[in-house]
Each structure stands twice: as structure tokens, then as C-alpha cells.
Design a protein around this motif. Structure first.
Motif, PDB file in Angstrom:
ATOM      1  N   PHE A 321     -19.656  78.475 -35.308  1.00 56.19           N
ATOM      2  CA  PHE A 321     -20.529  78.145 -36.440  1.00 56.19           C
ATOM      3  C   PHE A 321     -21.577  79.204 -36.747  1.00 56.19           C
ATOM      4  CE2 PHE A 321     -19.374  73.669 -35.186  1.00 56.19           C
ATOM      5  CZ  PHE A 321     -18.735  73.340 -36.377  1.00 56.19           C
ATOM      6  N   LEU A 322     -21.775  80.152 -35.859  1.00 51.30           N
ATOM      7  CA  LEU A 322     -22.821  81.146 -36.091  1.00 51.30           C
ATOM      8  C   LEU A 322     -22.572  81.901 -37.396  1.00 51.30           C
ATOM      9  CD1 LEU A 322     -23.461  82.634 -32.535  1.00 51.30           C
ATOM     10  CD2 LEU A 322     -25.049  81.288 -33.933  1.00 51.30           C
ATOM     11  N   VAL A 326     -22.262  75.263 -43.876  1.00 48.13           N
ATOM     12  CA  VAL A 326     -21.498  74.014 -43.885  1.00 48.13           C
ATOM     13  C   VAL A 326     -22.146  73.048 -44.861  1.00 48.13           C
ATOM     14  CG1 VAL A 326     -20.713  72.044 -42.511  1.00 48.13           C
ATOM     15  CG2 VAL A 326     -20.779  74.343 -41.485  1.00 48.13           C
ATOM     16  N   ALA A 327     -21.350  72.533 -45.787  1.00 49.35           N
ATOM     17  CA  ALA A 327     -21.824  71.527 -46.733  1.00 49.35           C
ATOM     18  C   ALA A 327     -21.428  70.148 -46.226  1.00 49.35           C
ATOM     19  CB  ALA A 327     -21.230  71.765 -48.118  1.00 49.35           C
ATOM     20  N   GLY A 356     -25.409  76.407 -34.494  1.00 50.40           N
ATOM     21  CA  GLY A 356     -25.639  77.675 -35.161  1.00 50.40           C
ATOM     22  C   GLY A 356     -25.340  77.759 -36.635  1.00 50.40           C
ATOM     23  N   ALA A 357     -24.817  76.688 -37.237  1.00 46.83           N
ATOM     24  CA  ALA A 357     -24.484  76.732 -38.659  1.00 46.83           C
ATOM     25  C   ALA A 357     -25.708  76.444 -39.524  1.00 46.83           C
ATOM     26  CB  ALA A 357     -23.392  75.723 -38.981  1.00 46.83           C
ATOM     27  N   GLN A 358     -25.660  76.908 -40.755  1.00 48.22           N
ATOM     28  CA  GLN A 358     -26.644  76.517 -41.757  1.00 48.22           C
ATOM     29  C   GLN A 358     -26.045  75.322 -42.498  1.00 48.22           C
ATOM     30  OE1 GLN A 358     -28.229  79.548 -44.336  1.00 48.22           O
ATOM     31  NE2 GLN A 358     -28.903  78.045 -45.873  1.00 48.22           N
ATOM     32  N   LEU A 377     -32.695  70.019 -41.284  1.00 45.96           N
ATOM     33  CA  LEU A 377     -31.510  70.259 -42.106  1.00 45.96           C
ATOM     34  C   LEU A 377     -31.939  70.671 -43.504  1.00 45.96           C
ATOM     35  CD1 LEU A 377     -29.347  67.143 -41.094  1.00 45.96           C
ATOM     36  CD2 LEU A 377     -28.938  69.517 -40.419  1.00 45.96           C
ATOM     37  N   SER A 378     -31.056  71.356 -44.217  1.00 45.76           N
ATOM     38  CA  SER A 378     -31.304  71.702 -45.620  1.00 45.76           C
ATOM     39  C   SER A 378     -30.724  70.598 -46.505  1.00 45.76           C
ATOM     40  CB  SER A 378     -30.668  73.043 -45.972  1.00 45.76           C
ATOM     41  OG  SER A 378     -31.240  74.083 -45.218  1.00 45.76           O
TER      42      SER A 378
END
Length: 447
Positions: A321-322, A326-327, A356-358, A377-378
Motif C-alpha cells: 500500500f505504500l 485507495v478510494a 501506508g495507503a492514502q 482518514l481523508s
């Protein structure tokens, strides 16, 4: 003269029950210790998203133009005791911290506050989900505390509300269950529910323990059915079979049926997980723990679905995931609700972010609640905004809005056209035809 009704606790269950009792024609007084919540309800604002509830409140809350005025709210126990003939206890019974057992403190506190003020005949009706045996204990406490003595009775009337359908489930239930100890208590509850009984709703009269067990047994059965088809999804993945087609074939057997045979991310929310755990805990206290050991596997299967979704997402991101975006489509634990308690969608989103994902989340109704619980989280204002630049899109709450998405339109904004359908309800062929790699749990991985 019709009995006057009070509702103690104005959360999800209580606010719905109060508004629906007013809809049935009763004078209703709701009580809560949270004055901000009371102010919102008095203004006709619902503290949660529940279709149809806000409109029902505005129709009946006193002080609004055109309202019936049959529904009021207070924080005064004395006013409640003086007003009501039937007192519904609708407070929460959460899972105890660090344990499986239910926390009965809110129910106990409600009874302890109300009972000493009951100086005339009254019926106290528990609707909260409680461990079997609670009603017997509470009845003894009521008899000891109420100045009215045995003229103050207890009954148990479990709720069977589905979030997103609570108003309909209250006004058009599939059954009414009442646990009573006297003919007078049964007659009074028949009077309260007379409009529903006249419409043909079954009215099941039981003892206290049976009434308490109905809710626990119903939730355990539903959880078992969901985890069963998710266990079949695990087998299908290993065998190269399709769990959606398997479920369809099973559903034609009338002994099994179609409902709750939807393989996917599993169940969450504030009821099913904590209720089956409390049921296991209570069975252990009663010496019947072996009878419910299967529920541990039901719970385990359910939690494994979340881990499996993280694995599928990682695979679609090339093994890690780095540096990946990810939606996540969905934050509520189910559609038509803003409830994020034990939400599988947010659990998965949080796990992926930690690796590690955004992660960017969108939900039609649960955004405010999600931001409070998961501020790191975004969040996006639309599905397309959430998907912008994403290397994989995860569909985790089955809102109708997500079923209606245009695969080509979403494909124009992502970095890679990769979709994991955590609810097995999207049209995989349509997404693949638009150039997407489509994956779902328990289904073949053909591109």
C-alpha cells in the motif's frame, strides 16, 4: 381514556418509538438526560439519519405549526412518573469494555430513577435488548422501590428494528412479542398496540425469559446465516466457484430462502456483533455455554471478511500500500443509515491506512460521524472526488448511489481501473466492459 405513554431514552430506539406511538394516536412524553438531544428533538431534528423519522417528529412534536402536539420531551423524572400510564424503557445496552457481556447500567439506572416515583398504577415496559433473566431481577427491584407496590408492574416487549427501516418496523412490524406476568399487563399492551393488532400483526404472549430470548435468538440466527454464506465464499474462492450463483441456487429451497444470503464484507453496527457476544456471555453464566459455542465461529468468520478485503485491496495495489491511493465507497455499517458503530467499511479503511495507503472515503450520510471517529482518514464530497487518482476503488457499503455509478465516468478520474466489490452487488460485467479489473469475495477472478 387512552393510556398516556412515556419513552425513557431518546436515542435511535427511543426517538423512533416515541414518534411512532404519537402516530398511533397516543399522548407521549419522552425523557432523556442529554439536554442538547432533547432540544434537538423538540425542534424536530433527529440526532441520527433514519428515513421518515424527522418528518414524523415534525408531525407530532408540540410547538410546531400544524403538528398534533401529541409528543413532548423532558429531563424530569417526576414529570414522567406523574404523566405516564405506560413507561417504555428504551436505553442502550452496550458491550462492556473488555468483556463480551452487556452493560446493564443504563437500564438499571432508568428503573432506579423511575420506580420510587410511581405512586399510582403503572406498567413499566422494557424494550432494550438485555441478557435473559434481567426482567425477573428488574421486576423484583420495581416491586421493592415503587410506592404503588404491586400496582406497578413490569413487562418485556423486545424491539426488532432494522436501521434504515425503523419507522416501518415500528408501525408495521412482522410480530409483537410481550413477556407478562398478569392479565392486566397483557390487556394494557393489547390496548397500546390495538391499531397494529387490528391490522393483523401477530401478538405473541410469553413469559419474561422467552421474551428476552426472542431478540437474542433472532439476531444470532441472522448472524449465523450471514456468516454461513461468507464461509461458503471462502470455500468458493479456493474452489474457483461463484458464491453469488451458489446463493441463488440455495435460495430456491424454501427451507433456506434468499434473505441474508449475501456474501461480502459481513455484518457490523451497534446490535448484531454486541448482541451475539452478550448472548454467549450470558449462556456461560447460566451453565449453557456449550450450546452457543458455534457463535464464536460465526463472529470469527465475520471478522475474517474484513481481513480478506484488506488482502484483496493489497493484491490490486501490486502487493503493498505504500504510495498508493485507495478510494473507499461507504462508511456506514449499512445503507440508509449514518451509523458507523463497528462499521466494516471504516475498519477496512483504517487498516489500509495504517499499512501506508492514502485512503479517501465517501458516504452519502455518514461523513460527519466518520470524521469524528476516524479524523486521520481523508474524506471527499462525492464518489468521483474520492476516486480521483485512486489505484483501487473499494465498494464497502451498498448504497443505491454506488450501484448507479457509471464505470466509464469513474474510470476517467482514477489512476488505475481496479475495483473490489465488498458487497457483491455491482454489475461486474459492466465494470469489466469499461476496462476495469473487477474482484469480489467468493467469485471467480477472471478479468
Amino acid at each position: 381514556m387512552a393510556p398516556r405513554i412515556t419513552v425513557i431514552g431518546t436515542g435511535y430506539l427511543g426517538a423512533t418509538h416515541a414518534a411512532c406511538m404519537a402516530e398511533l394516536g397516543f399522548e407521549v412524553l419522552g425523557l432523556d438526560v442529554d439536554r442538547d438531544k432533547l432540544a434537538a428533538l423538540a425542534a424536530g431534528r433527529v440526532p441520527m439519519y433514519e428515513p421518515g423519522l424527522s418528518e414524523l417528529l415534525l408531525k407530532h412534536v408540540a410547538g410546531h405549526q400544524g403538528s398534533t402536539g401529541r409528543l413532548r420531551f423532558t429531563d424530569s423524572w417526576e414529570e414522567v412518573a406523574a404523566f405516564g400510564d405506560v413507561h417504555f424503557i428504551c436505553v442502550n445496552t452496550p458491550q462492556r469494555k473488555g468483556e463480551f457481556a452487556a452493560d446493564m447500567s443504563h437500564v438499571d439506572s432508568a428503573l432506579e430513577s423511575l420506580a420510587p416515583l410511581l405512586e399510582r398504577p403503572a406498567l413499566v415496559v422494557g424494550k432494550s435488548t438485555v441478557p435473559v433473566g434481567s426482567a425477573n431481577r428488574l421486576a423484583e427491584r420495581l416491586a421493592a422501590l415503587a410506592p404503588a407496590g404491586e400496582r406497578a408492574e413490569l413487562a418485556w416487549n423486545p424491539e426488532f428494528l432494522r436501521e434504515g427501516f425503523a419507522v416501518g418496523d415500528t408501525l408495521r412490524p412482522d410480530r409483537l412479542v410481550v413477556g407478562v406476568r398478569s392479565g392486566s399487563a397483557e390487556r394494557l399492551l393489547r390496548e397500546v398496540y390495538a391499531p397494529l393488532i387490528e391490522d393483523g400483526v401477530p401478538f405473541v404472549v410469553t413469559d419474561f425469559p422467552t421474551a428476552e430470548l426472542v431478540k437474542a435468538a433472532a439476531n444470532s440466527f441472522l448472524a449465523t446465516k450471514i456468516s454461513f454464506i461468507n464461509a461458503m465464499a471462502e470455500v468458493c474462492e479456493s474452489a474457483g466457484a461463484d458464491v453469488v450463483q451458489l446463493a441463488k441456487a440455495l435460495s430456491y429451497d424454501e427451507r433456506i430462502g434468499r434473505k441474508f444470503l449475501n456474501a461480502g464484507l459481513g455484518f457490523g453496527g451497534g446490535c448484531l456483533p454486541k448482541d451475539i457476544r452478550a448472548f454467549m456471555a450470558r449462556a456461560g453464566e447460566l451453565g449453557a455455554d456449550q450450546a452457543l459455542t458455534f457463535l464464536r465461529e460465526v463472529d470469527s468468520i465475520n471478522m475474517r471478511r474484513r481481513s480478506r478485503m484488506v488482502e484483496l485491496a493489497r493484491e490490486q495495489c501490486g502487493g503493498g500500500f505504500l504510495g498508493r491511493r485507495v478510494a473507499v465507497l461507504g462508511a456506514a455499517f449499512k445503507p440508509n443509515s449514518d451509523d458507523i458503530r463497528d462499521s466494516p467499511a471504516l475498519n477496512v479503511a483504517g487498516q489500509i491506512q495504517l499499512q501506508g495507503a492514502q485512503v479517501t472515503v465517501y458516504d452519502p450520510k455518514a461523513m460527519d460521524n466518520a470524521r469524528k471517529m476516524f479524523p486521520s482518514l481523508s474524506y471527499a464530497a462525492s464518489p468521483l472526488e474520492a476516486a480521483e487518482g485512486a489505484h483501487v476503488v473499494l465498494h464497502l457499503t451498498e448504497w443505491q448511489e454506488f450501484r448507479e455509478l457509471d464505470p466509464a465516468e469513474v474510470g476517467a478520474v482514477v489512476a488505475e481501473r481496479r475495483l473490489v466489490d465488498g458487497r457483491n452487488v455491482l454489475d461486474g460485467e459492466a465494470w469489466r466492459a469499461a476496462g476495469w479489473t473487477y474482484r469480489a469475495m467468493g467469485r471467480p477472478s477472471a478479468e
